[in-house]
Enzyme design. Structure first.
Site, mmCIF file in Angstrom:
data_model
loop_
_atom_site.group_PDB
_atom_site.id
_atom_site.type_symbol
_atom_site.label_atom_id
_atom_site.label_comp_id
_atom_site.label_asym_id
_atom_site.label_seq_id
_atom_site.Cartn_x
_atom_site.Cartn_y
_atom_site.Cartn_z
ATOM 1 N N TYR A 136 0.859 -1.187 0.000
ATOM 2 C CA TYR A 136 0.000 0.000 0.000
ATOM 3 C C TYR A 136 0.891 1.231 0.000
ATOM 4 O O TYR A 136 1.592 1.512 0.973
ATOM 5 C CB TYR A 136 -0.928 -0.043 1.217
ATOM 6 C CG TYR A 136 -1.879 1.124 1.382
ATOM 7 C CD1 TYR A 136 -2.049 2.106 0.409
ATOM 8 C CD2 TYR A 136 -2.644 1.239 2.542
ATOM 9 C CE1 TYR A 136 -2.918 3.151 0.580
ATOM 10 C CE2 TYR A 136 -3.530 2.286 2.736
ATOM 11 C CZ TYR A 136 -3.662 3.243 1.749
ATOM 12 O OH TYR A 136 -4.524 4.294 1.933
ATOM 13 N N LYS A 166 -2.079 -1.401 -3.572
ATOM 14 C CA LYS A 166 -2.923 -0.219 -3.715
ATOM 15 C C LYS A 166 -1.997 0.977 -3.865
ATOM 16 O O LYS A 166 -1.142 1.214 -3.008
ATOM 17 C CB LYS A 166 -3.816 -0.042 -2.492
ATOM 18 C CG LYS A 166 -4.641 1.246 -2.514
ATOM 19 C CD LYS A 166 -5.415 1.430 -1.214
ATOM 20 C CE LYS A 166 -6.214 2.735 -1.240
ATOM 21 N NZ LYS A 166 -6.941 2.993 0.024
ATOM 22 N N ILE A 208 -9.299 0.288 -4.857
ATOM 23 C CA ILE A 208 -9.758 0.331 -3.468
ATOM 24 C C ILE A 208 -10.227 1.761 -3.243
ATOM 25 O O ILE A 208 -9.417 2.686 -3.162
ATOM 26 C CB ILE A 208 -8.644 -0.069 -2.490
ATOM 27 C CG1 ILE A 208 -8.254 -1.536 -2.725
ATOM 28 C CG2 ILE A 208 -9.086 0.134 -1.050
ATOM 29 C CD1 ILE A 208 -7.104 -2.026 -1.868
#
Length: 298
Positions: A136, A166, A208
């Site tokens: 992330y 992400k 996301i």
């Protein structure tokens, strides 16, 4: 590992009561609303879910509630980021014990580790847990820390459990490089809701998306239309979504999505302090935006 991150995965809010305790029935209601909107996964206890403000016990309770309510319909991605490698390992094991399907792990967000330290961080975690892992990257929330594409490529090559990431950088050149260097088994998901269509064009696998808490079916439309080859419809949906994401500037993150949900009758409650409610003028601007999506906000 055979786990393929894809589609629209809302970054869930963590509903709170007025006294800032966790509203677990609210969690269930949000999950049902998202599933009815056609989402392809749910992501509790991430940035929009105020992970930094929740205790380990509260995170566990939220994960257990989400897993129970989802009941296997879609994958559950747990946010297990923390400052130290050992704490991430502990949280990720806890997420696995509650039945979550994958873990999203943000880069450490107070310290500013170098590339080799980030590599070692994720390599160590991957070697000690069994869940599929998503990296992330969110430099705006982590003091400017960016995972370099070469570091990503090295992690992916050496850690089979790292299956995607992400990217909330907002830098499409960086996103493209993650996709290019990550390889075919590595799924890059947009973390900036205004760039879902663009990320898909580059070869990304979905998003996301925090805005999915409010307009899940619209966000899903971007992805579903794109994969069917209806690029005009997908782009139109992306343009329709833009005002809500741009509205994040109206308040201190992550309050705008929570306020929007409260205004349209969805359970969200307040943010944990020190985040305070939006001012009246900002709420009125948000109200106008929500009316554009067919809502009648209170």
């Amino acid at each position: 590992m055979g786990f393929e991150p894809k589609g629209i995965i809302p970054a869930m809010v963590t509903p709170l009561n007025a006294d800032e305790s966790i509203d677990l029935e609210g969690v269930r209601k949000v999950v049902r609303f998202l599933l009815e909107g056609g989402v392809h996964g749910v992501f509790p206890v991430g940035s929009q879910g105020e992970f930094w403000a929740l205790s380990k016990e509260e995170k566990k309770a939220v994960w257990e509630t989400v897993v129970d309510e989802v009941n296997g319909e879609v994958p559950v991605y747990a946010g297990t980021g923390a400052e130290s490698t050992s704490e991430v390992v502990e949280l990720t094991r806890l997420a696995e014990d509650t039945g979550c399907d994958a873990a999203s792990i943000i880069t450490p967000y107070y310290i500013t580790p170098k590339a080799h330290e980030l590599y070692e961080h994720y390599r160590t975690i991957a070697g000690k847990v069994d869940l599929p892992i998503l990296l992330y990257n969110n430099p705006q929330r982590t003091g400017g820390v960016n995972i370099q594409p070469d570091t990503v490529a090295r992690i992916v090559e050496e850690c089979s459990s790292v299956v995607g990431m992400k990217d909330s950088s907002g830098d499409l050149t960086l996103t493209m490089d993650y996709i290019r260097k990550g390889g075919k088994r590595f799924a890059v998901l947009a973390g900036r809701d205004t760039l879902i269509y663009a990320t898909l064009l580059y070869g990304g696998k979905g998003a996301i998306a925090a805005c999915g808490n409010v307009v899940p079916s619209l966000v899903v439309e971007i992805y579903e239309a794109f994969v069917k080859g209806d690029y005009e419809k997908a782009l139109t949906a992306q343009y329709q979504l833009a005002p809500l994401r741009i509205a994040f500037e109206l308040g201190t993150f992550p309050t705008v999505i929570k306020e929007a949900m409260n205004m349209v009758g969805l359970p969200a409650g307040p943010c944990r302090k020190p985040i305070l409610p939006m001012d009246h003028a900002s709420r009125e601007r948000l109200r106008t935006i929500l009316q554009g999506y067919g809502y009648h906000p209170t």
